[in-house]
Design an enzyme around this catalytic site. Structure first.
Site, PDB file in Angstrom:
ATOM      1  N   LYS A 246      -2.866 -23.437  18.810  1.00  0.00           N
ATOM      2  CA  LYS A 246      -3.913 -22.747  18.430  1.00  0.00           C
ATOM      3  C   LYS A 246      -4.736 -22.717  19.558  1.00  0.00           C
ATOM      4  O   LYS A 246      -5.050 -23.837  20.171  1.00  0.00           O
ATOM      5  CB  LYS A 246      -4.644 -23.312  17.335  1.00  0.00           C
ATOM      6  N   LYS A 258     -21.088 -20.409  12.290  1.00  0.00           N
ATOM      7  CA  LYS A 258     -21.142 -21.874  12.154  1.00  0.00           C
ATOM      8  C   LYS A 258     -22.695 -22.236  12.739  1.00  0.00           C
ATOM      9  O   LYS A 258     -23.442 -21.568  13.085  1.00  0.00           O
ATOM     10  CB  LYS A 258     -20.240 -22.473  13.405  1.00  0.00           C
ATOM     11  N   ASP A 328     -14.277 -18.050   9.588  1.00  0.00           N
ATOM     12  CA  ASP A 328     -14.357 -19.378  10.282  1.00  0.00           C
ATOM     13  C   ASP A 328     -12.892 -20.044   9.981  1.00  0.00           C
ATOM     14  O   ASP A 328     -12.541 -20.850  10.738  1.00  0.00           O
ATOM     15  CB  ASP A 328     -15.337 -20.109   9.943  1.00  0.00           C
ATOM     16  N   ARG A 332      -5.719 -20.241  11.230  1.00  0.00           N
ATOM     17  CA  ARG A 332      -4.509 -20.007  10.455  1.00  0.00           C
ATOM     18  C   ARG A 332      -3.886 -18.603  10.508  1.00  0.00           C
ATOM     19  O   ARG A 332      -3.113 -18.110  10.532  1.00  0.00           O
ATOM     20  CB  ARG A 332      -4.743 -20.383   8.855  1.00  0.00           C
TER      21      ARG A 332
HETATM   22  N1  BES Z   1     -12.166 -24.973  14.432  1.00  0.00           N
HETATM   23  C1  BES Z   1     -12.733 -25.196  13.503  1.00  0.00           C
HETATM   24  C2  BES Z   1     -12.115 -26.548  12.992  1.00  0.00           C
HETATM   25  C3  BES Z   1     -12.801 -27.731  13.779  1.00  0.00           C
HETATM   26  C4  BES Z   1     -13.948 -28.386  13.280  1.00  0.00           C
HETATM   27  C5  BES Z   1     -12.420 -28.126  14.681  1.00  0.00           C
HETATM   28  C6  BES Z   1     -14.537 -29.446  13.811  1.00  0.00           C
HETATM   29  C7  BES Z   1     -13.004 -29.316  15.685  1.00  0.00           C
HETATM   30  C8  BES Z   1     -13.828 -30.055  15.067  1.00  0.00           C
HETATM   31  C9  BES Z   1     -11.807 -24.214  12.094  1.00  0.00           C
HETATM   32  O1  BES Z   1     -11.665 -22.959  12.867  1.00  0.00           O
HETATM   33  C10 BES Z   1     -12.712 -24.154  11.208  1.00  0.00           C
HETATM   34  O2  BES Z   1     -13.839 -23.775  11.515  1.00  0.00           O
HETATM   35  N2  BES Z   1     -12.136 -24.534   9.915  1.00  0.00           N
HETATM   36  C11 BES Z   1     -12.940 -24.398   8.792  1.00  0.00           C
HETATM   37  C12 BES Z   1     -12.108 -23.876   7.725  1.00  0.00           C
HETATM   38  C13 BES Z   1     -12.532 -23.666   6.272  1.00  0.00           C
HETATM   39  C14 BES Z   1     -13.527 -22.466   6.624  1.00  0.00           C
HETATM   40  C15 BES Z   1     -11.573 -23.070   5.425  1.00  0.00           C
HETATM   41  C16 BES Z   1     -13.431 -25.914   8.586  1.00  0.00           C
HETATM   42  O3  BES Z   1     -12.578 -26.914   8.594  1.00  0.00           O
HETATM   43  O4  BES Z   1     -14.635 -25.843   7.902  1.00  0.00           O
HETATM   44 ZN    ZN Z   2     -13.232 -21.557  12.838  1.00  0.00          ZN
HETATM   45 ZN    ZN Z   3     -11.333 -22.741  14.797  1.00  0.00          ZN
END
Ligand code: BES
Ligand code: ZN
Ligand code: ZN
Length: 477
Positions: A246, A258, A328, A332
Site C-alpha cells: 500500500k 482525519k 478513510d 483496502r
Molecule cells: N492509514 C490509516 C491507518 C493508520 C492509522 C496508519 C494510524 C498508521 C497509523 C488508514 O487508511 C485508516 O485510516 N484506517 C481506518 C480504517 C477505518 C476507517 C475502517 C482506521 O484504522 O481508523
Molecule cells: Zn485512511
Molecule cells: Zn491509509
C-alpha cells in the site's frame, strides 16, 4: 542529487592489517554479569570509549546469555549511531572478534546493524553530509573473498531497508503517485528489473474502479506499479511470489477527514509500498533464483469536487461492488484491485501484502509486532518464522468467515468499513480476502504500528517488512 543517489551511507569493506593501522576500532564483546570499570554496562549496545592510539570503542553485547543475532544487530545499530553522532568517518572491526562468539551469522547480524544504524534522512537539511560514517573496514587474516561475500549479502538487505526508509520519509509534495512511478522506473533501469506502469488510462481500461476511486480527489491519479525479477536460472512458467504494498502518498482521510493531529505523519501511509520497492531492489542485487513480482498500489487520498464520497458505490476489478462507508478506509480499496489483478493475471504461488491498514492493529499489538492474517497455514507459518529470524516480528490474527457479516453490503456486495471499531484489523483482512481469487495462498501484514517509531520526539520510518520478506524469499527454492 537525484532521488536514486542516496546520501553517503556505510560501505563495508575488507582490509589487510597494514591498511587497518591507525583507525578507530570497534570491539564488540559480551560483558560479565557485574561489569567493572573499563567495561561497558550490561545493556546491549552500551558503549565505552577507551582512549589510546588508535581509540577503541567497546560495545556491550549484553551478558553471555543475551548473545542472539537480534541483539548483535541491535549492538551494531547502536555503534553506528554513536559513530555518526561523533562524526567518525572510518572505523575498523576485527571479523574474528565476532566469529569467535560462536553465534551463527553473528558477524552478518552485527554488520547489518551497522548499515542500518548509519541511516539518516538528511536530504532536506543544511548540515555537513560529509561528516557521516561512510566506511567500516573488516580486518581478516585469511578468508577475504568469502568474508566480503558474507557481508555483501547483508549489506544488500540493509541498503534495501534504508531505501524503503529514505523514500518513506519523502514529503507528499515530492512523492505523489506520478513521481513515485518515475522513481520505480529509474530503480528498474538501475537494477535490471522489468517495470510496467498502469496509469489512469490503463486502470480504467482494466476496470480497476476501486484503486481509481481513491485517487479521484487528487491532482495525480492512482498508479499501479509493477516490478518483476524473472528468477536467476528459473524455468519459463515458474510461478512468482507476488509482494504487494500500500502506497498512499498522503492520507487526509478524504471526506471522512482525519482530525488535525492524526493527519500529521500520514506521509508514512506509503511505507508498505516503499518496503516493496526496497525488497525488489534487494531481490535484483541478490539475484534470487525464484521469480518475484513487486506491485505498488499508489494513490493520494484528498478532497476535491472530484473526490469519492461516503455512499458512493464503486465497481472493482473483480466485478464486486463496494459501498463507501468511510473514505478513510482507502488502503483496502487500492489493494483490492491489485490483489485481483495479481491472483488472476500472474499465476502466483503466493501473494503477500504489506499495508499500514488500520489504527486498530496499533491498539492490539503496539509497535512491537505486525498483524499477520492468512488463508494458508503453511504460508503463515513460514512468514512467522522469517519474522522471528529477521526480528520483523509478526502475530497472527484470525479470519473467521463470521467477521464478514460486519461488512456485508445492503445496496452493494460489500461495504468498505464496518462503521464500528470492532476487530478493525481483521475486518480489513476479511475485506481484502474477498479480492484474492483462484485460491491463491495469500497473507496480509498490517504494519500500521511497526512501520514507524517515535524517538526523541520525532517519527522515523523503520523499513519494516523488508528484512522479513527477503528472509522468507531466501528460504524458498
Ligand atoms: N492509514 C490509516 C491507518 C493508520 C492509522 C496508519 C494510524 C498508521 C497509523 C488508514 O487508511 C485508516 O485510516 N484506517 C481506518 C480504517 C477505518 C476507517 C475502517 C482506521 O484504522 O481508523
Ligand atoms: Zn485512511
Ligand atoms: Zn491509509
Amino acid at each position: 542529487m537525484t532521488p536514486l543517489q542516496l546520501p553517503p551511507r556505510l560501505i563495508l569493506k575488507v582490509s589487510t592489517a597494514e591498511e587497518w593501522e591507525g583507525q578507530w576500532v570497534l570491539v564488540p564483546a559480551a560483558v560479565a554479569s557485574e561489569p567493572g570499570p573499563g567495561s561497558p554496562g550490561k545493556q546491549v549496545g552500551e558503549l565505552l570509549l577507551v582512549s589510546g592510539d588508535p581509540p577503541a570503542l567497546q560495545i556491550s553485547l549484553g551478558t553471555q546469555d543475551k548473545l542472539t543475532t537480534a541483539n548483535l544487530r541491535k549492538a551494531g545499530t547502536a555503534a553506528a549511531r554513536w559513530l555518526v553522532e561523533h562524526k567518525a568517518a572510518q572505523v575498523g572491526l576485527n571479523a574474528a572478534d565476532l566469529d569467535g562468539l560462536g553465534i551463527e551469522r553473528g558477524l552478518e547480524a552485527f554488520c547489518e546493524g551497522l548499515v542500518l544504524g548509519a541511516f539518516r534522512f538528511s536530504r532536506y537539511k543544511l548540515e555537513d553530509k560529509s561528516a557521516f560514517l561512510t566506511e567500516v573496514s573488516l580486518l581478516t587474516a585469511v578468508e577475504g573473498a568469502a568474508l566480503l561475500d558474507r557481508v555483501d549479502r547483508v549489506s544488500s538487505v540493509a541498503k534495501a531497508v534504508n531505501l524503503a526508509r529514505e523514500w518513506s520519509h519523502e514529503p507528499p509534495n515530492i512523492i505523489n503517485p506520478h513521481t513515485l512511478a518515475q522513481r520505480a522506473q529509474a530503480l528498474a533501469v538501475e537494477t535490471g528489473l522489468k517495470c510496467t506502469l498502469f496509469g489512469e488510462r490503463e486502470l480504467s481500461e482494466l476496470g480497476a474502479g476501486a484503486i481509481l476511486s481513491v485517487g479521484l480527489g487528487s491532482k495525480t491519479p492512482s498508479q499501479m506499479i509493477l516490478l518483476a525479477h524473472p528468477g536467476h536460472g528459473s524455468q519459463a512458467g515458474a510461478q512468482p511470489v507476488v509482494v504487494v504494498g500500500k502506497a498512499i502518498t498522503f492520507d487526509t482521510g478524504g471526506y471522512s477527514l482525519k482530525p488535525t493531529q492524526s493527519m500529521v505523519g500520514m506521509k508514512f501511509d506509503k511505507c508498505g509500498g516503499m518496503a516493496v520497492l526496497g525488497i525488489m531492489k534487494a531481490v535484483a542485487a541478490l539475484n534470487l533464483s525464484i521469480p518475484v513480482v513487486g506491485i505498488v498500489a499508489a494513490a493520494e487520498n484528498m478532497i476535491s469536487g472530484h473526490a469519492y464520497r461516503p455512499n458512493d458505490i464503486i465497481t472493482s476489478l473483480s466485478g464486486k461492488t463496494i459501498e463507501i462507508i468511510s473514505t478513510d478506509a482507502e488502503g483496502r480499496m487500492v489493494l483490492s484491485d491489485v490483489l485481483t489483478y495479481a491472483s488472476t493475471q500472474l499465476n502466483p504461488r503466493a501473494i503477500i501484502d504489506l499495508a499500514t491498514l488500520t489504527g486498530g492493529v496499533v491498539t492490539a499489538l503496539g509497535k512491537i509486532r505486525a498483524g499477520l492474517m492468512s488463508t494458508d497455514d503453511d504460508l503463515a507459518g513460514a512468514l512467522a518464522a522469517a519474522g522471528e529470524r529477521s526480528d520483523d516480528r509478526l502475530w497472527r490474527l484470525p479470519l473467521d468467515e463470521e467477521y464478514f457479516d460486519l461488512i456485508k453490503g445492503s445496496d452493494s456486495d460489500l461495504k468498505n468499513s464496518a462503521g464500528v471499531p470492532q476487530a478493525s484489523p481483521i475486518v480489513g483482512g476479511i475485506f481484502l480476502k474477498q479480492f484474492v481469487l483462484n485460491q491463491v495462498p495469500w497473507a496480509h501484514i498490517d504494519i500500521a504500528g511497526t512501520a514507524t517509531l517515535e524517538a526523541k520526539g520525532t517519527r522515523h520510518a523503520t523499513g519494516f517488512g523488508v528484512r522479513l520478506v527477503l528472509d522468507y524469499l531466501q528460504s524458498l527454492t
